[in-house]
Design an enzyme around this catalytic site. Sequence first.
Site, PDB file in Angstrom:
ATOM      1  N   CYS A  78      41.725 -60.220  30.499  1.00 11.91           N
ATOM      2  CA  CYS A  78      43.053 -60.744  30.791  1.00 11.91           C
ATOM      3  C   CYS A  78      43.081 -61.078  32.277  1.00 11.91           C
ATOM      4  O   CYS A  78      42.059 -61.453  32.850  1.00 11.91           O
ATOM      5  CB  CYS A  78      44.143 -59.750  30.390  1.00 11.91           C
ATOM      6  SG  CYS A  78      44.027 -58.155  31.211  1.00 11.91           S
ATOM      7  N   ILE A  79      44.204 -60.935  32.942  1.00  8.09           N
ATOM      8  CA  ILE A  79      44.307 -61.352  34.341  1.00  8.09           C
ATOM      9  C   ILE A  79      43.433 -60.497  35.254  1.00  8.09           C
ATOM     10  O   ILE A  79      42.791 -60.997  36.172  1.00  8.09           O
ATOM     11  CB  ILE A  79      45.770 -61.306  34.810  1.00  8.09           C
ATOM     12  CG1 ILE A  79      46.592 -62.346  34.042  1.00  8.09           C
ATOM     13  CG2 ILE A  79      45.879 -61.593  36.294  1.00  8.09           C
ATOM     14  CD1 ILE A  79      48.051 -62.334  34.396  1.00  8.09           C
TER      15      ILE A  79
END
Length: 531
Positions: free
Chosen positions: A472-473
């Site tokens: 993810c981020i």
Amino acid sequence: MPTQTKQKITLWEFFQSLGKTFMLPVALLSFCGIMLGIGSSLSSRDVLTLLPVLDNTPLQLLFTWMSKIGSFGFSFLPVMFAVAIPLGMARDNKGVAAFAGFVGFTVFNLATNFYLTTKGILPSVDPLVLKANNIQTVLGIQSIDTGILGAIIVGIVVFLLHERFSTIRLPDALSFFGGTRFVPIITLLVLGLLGLLVPLIWPWFAMGINGLGRLIHSAGAFGPMIFGTVERLLLPFGLQHILVAIIRFTEAGGTMDVCGHSVSGALTIFQAQLSCPTTHGFSESATQFLSQGKMPAFLGGLPGAALAMYHCARPENRHKIKGLLISGVVACVVGGTTEPLEFLFLFVAPFLYLIHAILTGLGFTIMSVLGVTIGNTDGNIIDFVVFGVLHGLQTKWYMVPVVAAVWFVAYYAIFRFAITRFNIKTPGRDIDNSTTSEKSAKAASSSKSGYDTPGILVALGGADNIVSLDNCITRLRLSVKDMKLVDDATLKNLRAIGVVHVNEHNLQVVIGPQVQSVKDELDYLIAQPSV
């Protein structure tokens, strides 16, 4: 990597994966919001009166163009979710899943249109009829406005169909339609039937969402605090995106008529007001759940915590952690990405993270009480300038630096007291904070990501231990065969900020802003043939 048998995902993994898929459309929406914010503010009468140099045709055409393309995110948000969810959740053949998402969303609305037409409700241009039946034009189709929730349902159904039928084998006479080609076909049929049920069941969904919205808003000034605190508490588990999406894009975040259209969701209302030429100022009831609430903690509090951690480190270790803390502060203040700082104290002092969550929620309430109206998604300095300063004093942007300064002092005092009083092992507190070998340091310096990815792979148990890898981020998200082979200590020595064990087969390794590069390098290493 050799072909693996698909593991059955748990409910926890499902919701984590679902929440992660929201980030693709939300990231685009955030950028679209910035484009829309700059374009609409610099073409407004107030700004042109203040800065007449901007009142010329080439610049105004540029600002109008920015507003126009920035409105894309607002206009096509549901279809973006319907495509992004199967794209993000599918473990293979992602392109097919995304294509099926578009097919499913379109057919879903066509079937609803068919039902309303056979009932004699459509076609119609009567605003009273359209409003009474919650009908909007979706992709040029008159249909019930199911919004983001409808798109999420479509995306989940398409993902499940993709997982079930992407490898189906049909009889030889029909083999052309088998395998991945069958996914959009079965999607067409299933979503075509599901769309017929929407007029019958959607009022019940709407009642539930509206009830949640009334519950949140009945809390008054504490509603934003509850939202902000719970959002932070869900972050370590990767589930915050679901709560955020409900408030930003459904009736739970409010409903308002903007430019003659009824729009729902805090962020949707804000962006509708941005793109509406007759709207002046932003709704306080919408912005109280948006960027402004994060700004005390993001622009003031967490930088104060970082300074406290620096001052509490051993003098001989401060130069080693300076870069880590500065990069974390930059990611937080400029990019609105807080995990590189939060995970420095989350695992060693969970009670500090709880205090941080409460203070973040309190920031939402303070901004609401002060009447600040700054929207968008990230709570960073860009949002502050574009949606606060550029839109004039009516946003009360000048209150943000004041409150952020108070939060800076409060975080610094709390963190410094807690770290020294309870001897919390934040970065630099150990006598020897770095045990990374010379070989690992050399490997890290020679890699594009700046991390020793071969060492990380070994610490994860090797390529044969990894069943699936995603990110993810800021985090690697993995499924592994044997969790006992994962060496948390080595991962942290290789500059992982934290390691979260979700269950016996799934874990997350918090890397930071360079996680995508680390993941790409790991993918390359895993794909290499074993010697």
